[in-house]
Scaffold this motif. Structure first.
Motif, PDB file in Angstrom:
ATOM      1  N   GLY A  27     -15.412  39.164 -56.894  1.00  9.91           N
ATOM      2  CA  GLY A  27     -14.165  38.932 -57.605  1.00  9.91           C
ATOM      3  C   GLY A  27     -12.973  38.684 -56.701  1.00  9.91           C
ATOM      4  O   GLY A  27     -11.828  38.815 -57.126  1.00  9.91           O
ATOM      5  N   HIS A  28     -13.237  38.316 -55.466  1.00  4.28           N
ATOM      6  CA  HIS A  28     -12.164  38.102 -54.500  1.00  4.28           C
ATOM      7  C   HIS A  28     -11.584  36.698 -54.616  1.00  4.28           C
ATOM      8  O   HIS A  28     -12.205  35.786 -55.144  1.00  4.28           O
ATOM      9  CB  HIS A  28     -12.676  38.317 -53.081  1.00  4.28           C
ATOM     10  CG  HIS A  28     -13.273  39.664 -52.881  1.00  4.28           C
ATOM     11  ND1 HIS A  28     -12.560  40.829 -53.039  1.00  4.28           N
ATOM     12  CD2 HIS A  28     -14.537  40.045 -52.549  1.00  4.28           C
ATOM     13  CE1 HIS A  28     -13.349  41.860 -52.808  1.00  4.28           C
ATOM     14  NE2 HIS A  28     -14.548  41.412 -52.510  1.00  4.28           N
ATOM     15  N   THR A  29     -10.408  36.537 -54.085  1.00  2.00           N
ATOM     16  CA  THR A  29      -9.751  35.238 -54.000  1.00  2.00           C
ATOM     17  C   THR A  29      -9.905  34.713 -52.582  1.00  2.00           C
ATOM     18  O   THR A  29      -9.618  35.426 -51.619  1.00  2.00           O
ATOM     19  CB  THR A  29      -8.252  35.369 -54.344  1.00  2.00           C
ATOM     20  OG1 THR A  29      -8.134  35.796 -55.705  1.00  2.00           O
ATOM     21  CG2 THR A  29      -7.525  34.056 -54.153  1.00  2.00           C
ATOM     22  N   LEU A  30     -10.353  33.472 -52.480  1.00  2.00           N
ATOM     23  CA  LEU A  30     -10.412  32.787 -51.195  1.00  2.00           C
ATOM     24  C   LEU A  30      -9.065  32.128 -50.945  1.00  2.00           C
ATOM     25  O   LEU A  30      -8.585  31.335 -51.758  1.00  2.00           O
ATOM     26  CB  LEU A  30     -11.503  31.714 -51.207  1.00  2.00           C
ATOM     27  CG  LEU A  30     -11.518  30.760 -50.006  1.00  2.00           C
ATOM     28  CD1 LEU A  30     -11.900  31.507 -48.723  1.00  2.00           C
ATOM     29  CD2 LEU A  30     -12.458  29.591 -50.262  1.00  2.00           C
ATOM     30  N   VAL A  31      -8.449  32.471 -49.834  1.00  2.00           N
ATOM     31  CA  VAL A  31      -7.227  31.814 -49.377  1.00  2.00           C
ATOM     32  C   VAL A  31      -7.666  31.006 -48.159  1.00  2.00           C
ATOM     33  O   VAL A  31      -8.138  31.577 -47.184  1.00  2.00           O
ATOM     34  CB  VAL A  31      -6.133  32.839 -49.004  1.00  2.00           C
ATOM     35  CG1 VAL A  31      -4.877  32.128 -48.528  1.00  2.00           C
ATOM     36  CG2 VAL A  31      -5.838  33.771 -50.173  1.00  2.00           C
ATOM     37  N   TRP A  32      -7.534  29.677 -48.255  1.00  2.00           N
ATOM     38  CA  TRP A  32      -8.079  28.843 -47.187  1.00  2.00           C
ATOM     39  C   TRP A  32      -7.264  27.574 -47.038  1.00  2.00           C
ATOM     40  O   TRP A  32      -6.325  27.346 -47.781  1.00  2.00           O
ATOM     41  CB  TRP A  32      -9.553  28.577 -47.449  1.00  2.00           C
ATOM     42  CG  TRP A  32      -9.950  27.321 -48.181  1.00  2.00           C
ATOM     43  CD1 TRP A  32     -10.744  26.323 -47.689  1.00  2.00           C
ATOM     44  CD2 TRP A  32      -9.621  26.912 -49.519  1.00  2.00           C
ATOM     45  NE1 TRP A  32     -10.922  25.339 -48.641  1.00  2.00           N
ATOM     46  CE2 TRP A  32     -10.242  25.684 -49.775  1.00  2.00           C
ATOM     47  CE3 TRP A  32      -8.844  27.471 -50.538  1.00  2.00           C
ATOM     48  CZ2 TRP A  32     -10.120  24.996 -50.967  1.00  2.00           C
ATOM     49  CZ3 TRP A  32      -8.711  26.795 -51.748  1.00  2.00           C
ATOM     50  CH2 TRP A  32      -9.360  25.576 -51.950  1.00  2.00           C
ATOM     51  N   GLY A  33      -7.603  26.766 -46.061  1.00  2.00           N
ATOM     52  CA  GLY A  33      -6.858  25.564 -45.729  1.00  2.00           C
ATOM     53  C   GLY A  33      -6.845  24.486 -46.786  1.00  2.00           C
ATOM     54  O   GLY A  33      -6.217  23.447 -46.597  1.00  2.00           O
ATOM     55  N   GLY A  34      -7.534  24.702 -47.891  1.00  2.00           N
ATOM     56  CA  GLY A  34      -7.434  23.831 -49.046  1.00  2.00           C
ATOM     57  C   GLY A  34      -8.211  22.539 -48.996  1.00  2.00           C
ATOM     58  O   GLY A  34      -8.158  21.745 -49.928  1.00  2.00           O
TER      59      GLY A  34
ATOM     60  N   GLY B  74      -5.422  27.464 -52.091  1.00  2.00           N
ATOM     61  CA  GLY B  74      -5.410  26.584 -50.933  1.00  2.00           C
ATOM     62  C   GLY B  74      -4.019  26.407 -50.369  1.00  2.00           C
ATOM     63  O   GLY B  74      -3.033  26.431 -51.112  1.00  2.00           O
ATOM     64  N   VAL B  75      -3.961  26.228 -49.057  1.00  2.00           N
ATOM     65  CA  VAL B  75      -2.710  25.894 -48.392  1.00  2.00           C
ATOM     66  C   VAL B  75      -3.013  24.718 -47.461  1.00  2.00           C
ATOM     67  O   VAL B  75      -3.557  24.900 -46.381  1.00  2.00           O
ATOM     68  CB  VAL B  75      -2.123  27.078 -47.594  1.00  2.00           C
ATOM     69  CG1 VAL B  75      -0.795  26.673 -46.963  1.00  2.00           C
ATOM     70  CG2 VAL B  75      -1.945  28.311 -48.479  1.00  2.00           C
TER      71      VAL B  75
ATOM     72  N   ASN C 127      -9.188  20.983 -57.840  1.00  2.00           N
ATOM     73  CA  ASN C 127      -9.421  21.996 -58.874  1.00  2.00           C
ATOM     74  C   ASN C 127      -9.284  23.428 -58.354  1.00  2.00           C
ATOM     75  O   ASN C 127      -9.876  24.346 -58.911  1.00  2.00           O
ATOM     76  CB  ASN C 127     -10.785  21.796 -59.537  1.00  2.00           C
ATOM     77  CG  ASN C 127     -11.947  22.092 -58.607  1.00  2.00           C
ATOM     78  OD1 ASN C 127     -11.788  22.122 -57.394  1.00  2.00           O
ATOM     79  ND2 ASN C 127     -13.124  22.307 -59.181  1.00  2.00           N
ATOM     80  N   ALA C 128      -8.480  23.625 -57.323  1.00  2.00           N
ATOM     81  CA  ALA C 128      -8.188  24.983 -56.861  1.00  2.00           C
ATOM     82  C   ALA C 128      -7.309  25.667 -57.906  1.00  2.00           C
ATOM     83  O   ALA C 128      -6.582  25.006 -58.646  1.00  2.00           O
ATOM     84  CB  ALA C 128      -7.476  24.949 -55.519  1.00  2.00           C
ATOM     85  N   ASP C 129      -7.388  26.981 -57.959  1.00  2.00           N
ATOM     86  CA  ASP C 129      -6.524  27.725 -58.880  1.00  2.00           C
ATOM     87  C   ASP C 129      -5.057  27.562 -58.501  1.00  2.00           C
ATOM     88  O   ASP C 129      -4.192  27.512 -59.377  1.00  2.00           O
ATOM     89  CB  ASP C 129      -6.926  29.205 -58.904  1.00  2.00           C
ATOM     90  CG  ASP C 129      -8.332  29.372 -59.450  1.00  2.00           C
ATOM     91  OD1 ASP C 129      -8.520  29.176 -60.663  1.00  2.00           O
ATOM     92  OD2 ASP C 129      -9.237  29.680 -58.648  1.00  2.00           O
ATOM     93  N   GLU C 130      -4.792  27.502 -57.213  1.00  2.00           N
ATOM     94  CA  GLU C 130      -3.447  27.237 -56.692  1.00  2.00           C
ATOM     95  C   GLU C 130      -3.600  26.359 -55.459  1.00  2.00           C
ATOM     96  O   GLU C 130      -4.530  26.545 -54.683  1.00  2.00           O
ATOM     97  CB  GLU C 130      -2.745  28.525 -56.226  1.00  2.00           C
ATOM     98  CG  GLU C 130      -2.402  29.516 -57.280  1.00  2.00           C
ATOM     99  CD  GLU C 130      -1.763  30.770 -56.673  1.00  2.00           C
ATOM    100  OE1 GLU C 130      -1.036  30.658 -55.650  1.00  2.00           O
ATOM    101  OE2 GLU C 130      -2.006  31.850 -57.205  1.00  2.00           O
ATOM    102  N   MET C 131      -2.675  25.419 -55.294  1.00  2.00           N
ATOM    103  CA  MET C 131      -2.653  24.610 -54.076  1.00  2.00           C
ATOM    104  C   MET C 131      -1.211  24.491 -53.624  1.00  2.00           C
ATOM    105  O   MET C 131      -0.329  24.087 -54.386  1.00  2.00           O
ATOM    106  CB  MET C 131      -3.250  23.221 -54.310  1.00  2.00           C
ATOM    107  CG  MET C 131      -3.312  22.366 -53.051  1.00  2.00           C
ATOM    108  SD  MET C 131      -4.295  23.050 -51.680  1.00  2.00           S
ATOM    109  CE  MET C 131      -5.941  23.023 -52.373  1.00  2.00           C
ATOM    110  N   HIS C 132      -0.967  24.857 -52.387  1.00  2.00           N
ATOM    111  CA  HIS C 132       0.353  24.773 -51.783  1.00  2.00           C
ATOM    112  C   HIS C 132       0.283  23.765 -50.647  1.00  2.00           C
ATOM    113  O   HIS C 132      -0.700  23.724 -49.918  1.00  2.00           O
ATOM    114  CB  HIS C 132       0.788  26.143 -51.245  1.00  2.00           C
ATOM    115  CG  HIS C 132       0.694  27.217 -52.290  1.00  2.00           C
ATOM    116  ND1 HIS C 132       1.717  27.488 -53.162  1.00  2.00           N
ATOM    117  CD2 HIS C 132      -0.327  28.053 -52.625  1.00  2.00           C
ATOM    118  CE1 HIS C 132       1.353  28.461 -53.977  1.00  2.00           C
ATOM    119  NE2 HIS C 132       0.114  28.819 -53.674  1.00  2.00           N
ATOM    120  N   ILE C 133       1.332  22.971 -50.498  1.00  2.00           N
ATOM    121  CA  ILE C 133       1.386  21.983 -49.418  1.00  2.00           C
ATOM    122  C   ILE C 133       2.515  22.381 -48.467  1.00  2.00           C
ATOM    123  O   ILE C 133       3.683  22.397 -48.850  1.00  2.00           O
ATOM    124  CB  ILE C 133       1.630  20.554 -49.955  1.00  2.00           C
ATOM    125  CG1 ILE C 133       0.613  20.188 -51.042  1.00  2.00           C
ATOM    126  CG2 ILE C 133       1.621  19.545 -48.806  1.00  2.00           C
ATOM    127  CD1 ILE C 133      -0.822  20.105 -50.570  1.00  2.00           C
ATOM    128  N   ALA C 134       2.130  22.713 -47.242  1.00  2.00           N
ATOM    129  CA  ALA C 134       3.104  23.107 -46.217  1.00  2.00           C
ATOM    130  C   ALA C 134       3.618  21.866 -45.484  1.00  2.00           C
ATOM    131  O   ALA C 134       2.940  20.835 -45.425  1.00  2.00           O
ATOM    132  CB  ALA C 134       2.450  24.062 -45.229  1.00  2.00           C
TER     133      ALA C 134
END
Length: 179
Positions: free
Chosen positions: A31-38, A60-61, A73-80
């Motif tokens: 049930g973890h969230t993957l935070v990754w380079g997107g 994703g970032v 289709n990521a739950d969240e996507m951020h663009i730096a």
């Protein structure tokens, strides 16, 4: 828990993709969230697919110059704006860090979090997932740094070396209370 995974976007062989897929399934099932380079390519895609298929969330970032490779289709996507902002966002959005196989970008991300830990700017647990002995040389170099006085804190306080995904998650559960 939100687990940042630093890893390659390169297409790699089964020595790396099979263990990465297994680790991703463990993250997702937990049930973890993957935070990754997107990225929607290479090993990043393999891990994101595995986490998502097993029920985990994806945060994703990406970075402006790679935005066309970002997973849609990521739950969240951020663009730096740039790589420095990307690293800061990845770390800000996570509770722990796992470093998988990768190139210079992955190594840059890994050393950044270790430098922050060394100076007391974060206490997030960091795991180097040593798939197929990929980080044996780096482990040896870190030990030499410690032995010769280049690390002001014990290596064991900076990073844990895991040989497989199950060992990485067990360490995180023990140290960070990740469930």
């Amino acid at each position: 828990m939100d687990i940042c995974v630093f890893l390659s976007a390169a297409e790699l062989d089964e020595r790396y993709t099979t263990p990465a897929r297994e680790f991703a399934r463990l993250l997702g099932k937990g049930g973890h969230t993957l935070v990754w380079g997107g990225s929607e390519s290479g090993l990043m895609k393999v891990v994101a697919d595995g986490v998502q298929e097993a029920g985990g969330r994806l945060v994703g970032v990406s970075v402006e110059f790679l935005h066309t490779l970002a997973r849609e289709n990521a739950d969240e996507m951020h663009i730096a704006r740039d790589l420095a902002e990307r690293k800061a966002l990845l770390l800000a959005k996570s509770d722990a860090v796992v470093v998988m196989v990768g190139g210079t970008g992955t190594l840059d991300e890994a050393t950044e979090i270790l430098e922050l830990k060394k100076h007391g700017h974060t206490d997030k647990p960091v795991v180097l997932l040593n798939t197929a002995g990929f980080y044996d040389g780096l482990k040896q170099q870190f030990r030499r740094m410690e032995e010769e006085g280049f690390l002001p804190v014990p290596l064991t306080e900076l990073v844990f070396f895991a040989e497989d995904g199950a060992g990485a998650l067990a360490y995180l559960e023990e140290t960070a209370g990740i469930r």
